[in-house]
Design a protein around this motif. Structure first.
Motif, short mmCIF file in Angstrom:
data_model
loop_
_atom_site.label_atom_id
_atom_site.label_comp_id
_atom_site.label_asym_id
_atom_site.label_seq_id
_atom_site.Cartn_x
_atom_site.Cartn_y
_atom_site.Cartn_z
N THR A 6 -39.23 10.98 11.81
CA THR A 6 -38.02 11.11 10.99
C THR A 6 -38.04 10.03 9.92
OG1 THR A 6 -36.77 11.93 12.88
CG2 THR A 6 -35.50 11.11 11.01
N ALA A 11 -32.51 10.05 8.51
CA ALA A 11 -31.86 9.64 9.75
C ALA A 11 -30.36 9.78 9.62
CB ALA A 11 -32.23 8.19 10.07
N PRO A 102 -28.61 8.99 19.59
CA PRO A 102 -29.79 9.53 18.90
C PRO A 102 -29.60 10.95 18.38
CG PRO A 102 -30.46 8.34 20.87
CD PRO A 102 -28.96 8.39 20.88
N GLY A 103 -29.84 11.12 17.09
CA GLY A 103 -29.76 12.43 16.46
C GLY A 103 -28.39 12.80 15.96
N TYR A 104 -27.40 11.94 16.15
CA TYR A 104 -26.02 12.27 15.77
C TYR A 104 -25.41 11.16 14.94
CZ TYR A 104 -26.46 16.09 19.08
OH TYR A 104 -26.87 17.22 19.73
N SER A 161 -31.49 15.02 26.96
CA SER A 161 -32.57 15.65 26.21
C SER A 161 -33.85 15.80 27.03
CB SER A 161 -32.87 14.87 24.93
OG SER A 161 -33.23 13.53 25.24
#
Length: 446
Positions: A6, A11, A102-104, A161
């Motif tokens: 990423t 990000a 993570p990811g949000y 996850s």
């Protein structure tokens, strides 16, 4: 761009809008536990009202502390797929103030408190099956043990996850397996161990306050929008909005379906049926609402309303005393909603997975069945073992005489209603001489 890499520019950045939205959703989920207390409290007899309220409220205390100490780490830490652990999550002490999940675009603290409210309400759901007959200390200890060995691992399986069910492709948007099947199966496991209430199938055990039941159902319905729509962890792409709409639609459909079934079967439209039907719809749309259309949500609500209305009679057929129909509504409703993902998933909302009716074949239905079976079997067996261990050590049930006289005064030294005057609270007590006992050491109810 190679998978797994990423770029800094891509990000996620902290979103004040999503952060505020998720804090509101967390508060909405929190209010569901008091709402559940009112819902259950109105369904029991007068002499058990306070105990029923307390069995939900105590979860707010116990589970909150355990979640901070180690629950969040077990549920969402790194793992091999079955249980998590991250030292930074222990005590929530190693988390940065604005460190993102993570990811949000929301802080880890916000995600942790949102998931905490799910952990709080799940054991409280179990309590409805055990009304009138369980020691409060035993229930408190069971709650602590159950969330540790059942809820935290199952939440990891389903939502982390690297959880094994998550990686298998099982869809559970907001808790059909992790919350409702989990709680319903646990309830069944415990009641098979502790047995029936005194007078089951013989004495009338009608709800003492249907207005309280309706109030609780209304609070649950209101809070459920945070429960469901918030589970997308943001509000940027419309998926949470679809879930919000489907929550309302399925709940309305299930309530109407339950009432129609009730009218055809028993001849009346009851307030208890309306409240129960609404909850059945909420339960069924919880795992499925993020992957179906509003028309699919109507179908899911209707199916769940009818099946759950039919399922509450199973306790009389098979002789298990599910006091407030936790098995019939939450376990059956959770199974229904989870499996119907495999039929009604459109492939155009939360994921590309399609159900049978949208050209996806039986693949997703098989995945959903795996998730249902794994959670149901694990929770049923482990919950029964925990209940058996507690019953053989400290005892799970109050004595029969105390159950008959009323668990509120025995366990809490209070009554819900004071019919003798304007006061309330602690039941009046006085000291009297008792033959064969030292009067100074013996108190009985006035």
């Amino acid at each position: 761009m190679p998978p797994g890499i990423t770029l800094a520019a891509d990000a996620p950045q902290l979103s004040s809008a999503n952060t505020g939205f998720m804090l509101i959703c967390s508060a909405l989920v929190m209010i569901m536990t008091p709402g559940l207390a009112f819902f259950y409290g109105g369904m029991v007899r007068v002499k058990s009202t306070l105990n029923m309220l307390m069995m939900s409220f105590i979860s707010l205390g116990i589970v909150t502390i355990l979640w901070v100490l180690y629950g969040f780490s077990l549920a969402f830490g790194e793992s091999n797929g079955f249980i998590g652990w991250s030292k930074d999550y222990f005590g929530l002490s190693g988390i940065g103030l604005v460190q993102l999940w993570p990811g949000y675009s929301i802080p880890i603290y916000v995600f942790a408190v949102f998931q905490l409210m799910f952990a709080v309400i799940t054991p409280a759901l179990i309590s409805g099956a055990l009304a009138d007959r369980v020691k409060f200390t035993a229930w408190a200890l069971f709650t602590a043990l159950w969330v540790t060995v059942v809820y935290f691992p199952v939440a990891h399986w389903v939502w982390a996850s690297d959880g094994w069910l998550f990686k298998k492709g099982v869809i559970d948007f907001a808790g059909g397996t992790a919350v409702h099947i989990n709680a319903g199966a646990a309830a069944l496991g415990v009641i098979l161990v502790i047995g029936k209430r005194v007078g089951f199938k013989k004495d009338p055990m009608r709800p003492h306050s249907l207005p309280l039941v309706m109030l609780g159902a209304g609070l649950l319905w209101f809070g459920w929008f945070g429960f469901n729509a918030g589970s997308w962890l943001g509000n940027d792409d419309g998926v949470g909005a679809v879930m919000f709409v489907n929550t309302q639609v399925a709940t309305a459909a299930a309530m109407l379906a339950w009432l129609l079934y009730e009218k055809l079967r028993h001849g009346s439209f009851t307030t208890l049926g309306a409240a129960s039907g609404a909850v059945a719809g909420l339960v069924a749309i919880t795992p499925s609402g993020g992957c179906v259309s509003p028309l699919g949500a109507i179908a899911i609500g209707v199916i769940a309303g009818v099946l759950c209305a039919m399922a509450i009679n199973l306790k009389y057929r098979f002789g298990f005393d599910d006091s407030l129909d936790v098995v019939g509504v939450h376990m059956v409703g959770g199974i229904t909603g989870s499996l119907l993902v495999g039929l009604f998933a459109t492939g155009g909302v939360q994921s590309t997975a399609k159900g049978l009716f949208y050209g996806g074949g039986l693949d997703q239905l098989g995945k959903q069945a795996l998730g249902v079976g794994a959670v149901l079997g694990y929770s049923l067996v482990v919950s029964a073992v925990l209940a058996l261990a507690l019953d053989k050590t400290i005892g799970m049930r109050v004595p029969e005489d105390d159950e008959v006289s009323g668990i509120d005064q025995v366990e809490h030294a209070e009554t819900a209603y004071d019919f003798s005057g304007a006061g309330g609270g602690t039941a009046p007590r006085r000291t009297v001489a008792v033959p064969g006992e030292m009067a100074a050491n013996k108190k009985v109810d006035a």
